[in-house]
Design a protein around this motif. Structure first.
Motif, short mmCIF file in Angstrom:
data_model
loop_
_atom_site.label_atom_id
_atom_site.label_comp_id
_atom_site.label_asym_id
_atom_site.label_seq_id
_atom_site.Cartn_x
_atom_site.Cartn_y
_atom_site.Cartn_z
N UNK A 248 0.83 -1.21 0.00
CA UNK A 248 0.00 0.00 0.00
C UNK A 248 0.86 1.25 0.00
N UNK A 249 1.97 1.21 0.71
CA UNK A 249 2.86 2.37 0.81
C UNK A 249 3.45 2.72 -0.56
N UNK A 250 4.09 1.75 -1.20
CA UNK A 250 4.71 2.04 -2.50
C UNK A 250 3.66 2.22 -3.60
N UNK A 251 2.52 1.58 -3.47
CA UNK A 251 1.45 1.78 -4.45
C UNK A 251 1.02 3.24 -4.45
N UNK A 252 0.82 3.80 -3.26
CA UNK A 252 0.40 5.20 -3.16
C UNK A 252 1.48 6.15 -3.65
N UNK A 253 2.73 5.90 -3.26
CA UNK A 253 3.83 6.79 -3.65
C UNK A 253 4.07 6.75 -5.15
N UNK A 254 4.06 5.54 -5.72
CA UNK A 254 4.31 5.42 -7.16
C UNK A 254 3.15 5.97 -7.98
N UNK A 255 1.92 5.70 -7.55
CA UNK A 255 0.76 6.20 -8.29
C UNK A 255 0.70 7.72 -8.25
N UNK A 256 1.20 8.32 -7.17
CA UNK A 256 1.22 9.78 -7.05
C UNK A 256 2.41 10.40 -7.77
N UNK A 257 3.29 9.56 -8.32
CA UNK A 257 4.44 10.07 -9.05
C UNK A 257 5.62 10.43 -8.19
N UNK A 258 5.59 10.08 -6.92
CA UNK A 258 6.70 10.41 -6.01
C UNK A 258 7.92 9.56 -6.32
N UNK A 259 7.69 8.27 -6.62
CA UNK A 259 8.79 7.38 -6.98
C UNK A 259 8.44 6.68 -8.29
N UNK A 260 9.48 6.31 -9.01
CA UNK A 260 9.29 5.59 -10.27
C UNK A 260 10.44 4.63 -10.47
N UNK A 261 10.11 3.37 -10.71
CA UNK A 261 11.11 2.34 -10.97
C UNK A 261 10.69 1.61 -12.24
N UNK A 262 11.61 1.37 -13.18
CA UNK A 262 11.27 0.64 -14.41
C UNK A 262 10.67 -0.72 -14.10
N UNK A 263 9.76 -1.17 -14.96
CA UNK A 263 9.00 -2.39 -14.68
C UNK A 263 9.86 -3.65 -14.67
N UNK A 264 10.89 -3.72 -15.54
CA UNK A 264 11.67 -4.96 -15.62
C UNK A 264 12.36 -5.31 -14.31
N UNK A 265 13.10 -4.38 -13.69
CA UNK A 265 13.71 -4.74 -12.40
C UNK A 265 12.68 -5.04 -11.32
N UNK A 266 11.52 -4.36 -11.37
CA UNK A 266 10.47 -4.63 -10.39
C UNK A 266 9.96 -6.06 -10.54
N UNK A 267 9.65 -6.46 -11.77
CA UNK A 267 9.16 -7.81 -12.00
C UNK A 267 10.21 -8.86 -11.64
N UNK A 268 11.47 -8.55 -11.88
CA UNK A 268 12.54 -9.48 -11.51
C UNK A 268 12.65 -9.61 -9.99
N UNK A 269 12.51 -8.49 -9.29
CA UNK A 269 12.56 -8.53 -7.83
C UNK A 269 11.37 -9.28 -7.25
N UNK A 270 10.22 -9.19 -7.91
CA UNK A 270 9.05 -9.95 -7.45
C UNK A 270 9.35 -11.45 -7.53
N UNK A 271 9.96 -11.88 -8.63
CA UNK A 271 10.35 -13.29 -8.76
C UNK A 271 11.36 -13.66 -7.68
N UNK A 272 12.29 -12.75 -7.38
CA UNK A 272 13.28 -12.99 -6.33
C UNK A 272 12.61 -13.11 -4.96
#
Length: 423
Positions: A248-272
């Motif tokens: 919920x924390x990062x969802x709110x921050x990212x949706x508000x444009x406060x933080x942005x991380x490219x999708x590929x490393x995010x998806x890789x970290x989810x697998x990790x």
């Protein structure tokens, strides 16, 4: 007369063929108006097939000329034939920078479109449009709403065709003032349910965290505890809550444009994260590690959820309502998974079958996660387990029922707990 009959037949055939040939060579085309309804404006785009546009304006147009020599003329022509308003009040219609795009194998001139009401509040309005159709009797314009939060239209699958504009009907009512925030809230909650329910990685991560919940970590091993089921349920609540806070924390921050991380490393970290939780399910990495893993990697999963909101354009509506609805859908899905799986896991944990079951499921999770990591990092071109994953996610009730049957059988056949020292 008999001699003339064959000649007449040939003449009729040639006449019909001559009339039919142009129709076959130039089939009736359509253009499109796509609308995205927001609180204070309507955005979208106008898609004009260049070949039909050329006929309408009596010019030889090419994909190069519509962005070059004919650019100013065509923008002026299009703007003059698109108007909007309600109750005699005109709304401001603005065309953006044009581009050329191939749609259904036909080159189209595409204009971004913006319609603004004078009072800054979008309500039902009339769209008057006769680009191309004012010259071509057979041309059709399909008007579609592809986004309207208050009416629950949030993605391409929900897009609603309002109607068709043609020679006889050059005006169309756009129901932009209908619906309510509650309808949009329910739609975003449904998207949250759909995203987690169809996401094998999110579900597998949660399952890896649930497996050790009925056990106790002691001496670097998992042991069957003597505590009542209530304590295990409390641990599950802690795990689910930690995951909810994290994403919920990062969802709110990212949706508000406060933080942005490219999708590929995010998806890789989810697998990790799945690999780490699977290893923890085999051997405890740290005391109460599932709570730490849930909260820490929940931050990563939240970035993935925010990416979906951005891809669907859900941040164009009320951000707070969108986040609350989407998050509610995620939590409801998680609770459903817990409700389906946890009773069976609690029963299995009190049998001699559980150590083998726990390790087997964790190893499967580890294999899936490694395969995902390799694919998402670009080291492999495909996932060899994709078919199995799709099948499991597509039949959640069958999976839950299978585990329940195993629990019932194990309770009758091997009701004893794992001896002390086994892990």
């Amino acid at each position: 007369m008999r001699r003339l009959l064959p000649a007449l037949c040939i003449a009729v055939f040639l006449l019909v063929g001559g009339l039919a040939s142009p129709a076959g060579a130039h089939p009736m085309s359509t253009s499109a108006v796509l609308l995205d309804v927001q609180d204070d404006r309507v955005e979208g785009e106008v898609q004009l097939p260049i070949d039909r546009l050329a006929v309408a304006v009596h010019r030889d147009l090419t994909p190069a000329s519509v962005l070059g020599a004919d650019r100013a003329f065509l923008k002026r022509y299009t703007a003059e034939h698109v108007t909007a308003g309600d109750d005699g009040t005109s709304w401001t219609v603005t065309l953006g920078t044009p581009s050329v795009r191939t749609i259904d194998a036909v080159a189209h001139l595409v204009y971004p479109l913006e319609i603004r009401p004078p009072d800054g509040r979008v309500t039902d309005f009339d769209l008057r449009y006769d680009v191309i159709v004012e010259e071509l009797l057979t041309h059709r314009v399909i008007v579609t709403v592809r986004y309207d939060f208050d009416r629950g239209i949030l993605k391409s699958d929900d897009a609603e065709t309002l109607g068709v504009v043609d020679w006889n009907n050059k005006s169309l009512k756009v129901p932009a003032g209908e619906g309510s925030w509650l309808r949009g809230f329910a739609a975003t909650a449904g998207l949250g349910i759909e995203h987690v329910g169809e996401g094998a990685d999110h579900l597998l991560f949660l399952l890896m965290l649930l497996i050790p919940a009925p056990l106790v970590a002691a001496g670097g091993r998992w042991r069957a505890g003597d505590a009542p089921a209530r304590r295990s349920i409390v641990r599950v609540v802690h795990v689910v809550s930690a995951f909810a806070v994290g994403h919920s924390l990062t969802l709110a921050l990212a949706a508000a444009g406060v933080i942005h991380v490219p999708s590929r490393p995010v998806e890789t970290l989810i697998a990790f994260s799945i690999a780490v939780s699977a290893l923890h399910a085999i051997r405890p990495l740290v005391a109460r590690g599932e709570v730490l893993i849930a909260s820490g990697f929940g931050l990563v999963h939240g970035l993935a959820f925010a990416s979906l909101i951005g891809e669907l354009g859900l941040d164009r509506g009320s951000l707070v309502t969108t986040l609350l609805g989407f998050n509610l859908g995620i939590e409801l899905t998680q609770l459903l998974v817990v409700a389906l799986m946890m009773p069976s896991l609690l029963v299995l944990a009190r049998t001699a079958v559980y150590p083998a079951f726990r390790v087997a499921v964790a190893v499967i999770g580890l294999l899936f996660s490694v395969s995902w990591m390799l694919e998402r990092a670009g080291l492999t071109s495909s996932d060899p387990f994709e078919g199995v994953q799709t099948s499991l996610v597509g039949h959640p009730l069958l999976v839950a029922a299978s585990v329940a049957v195993l629990a019932a059988v194990a309770r009758g056949v091997a009701p004893r707990r794992v001896p002390a020292g086994a892990g």
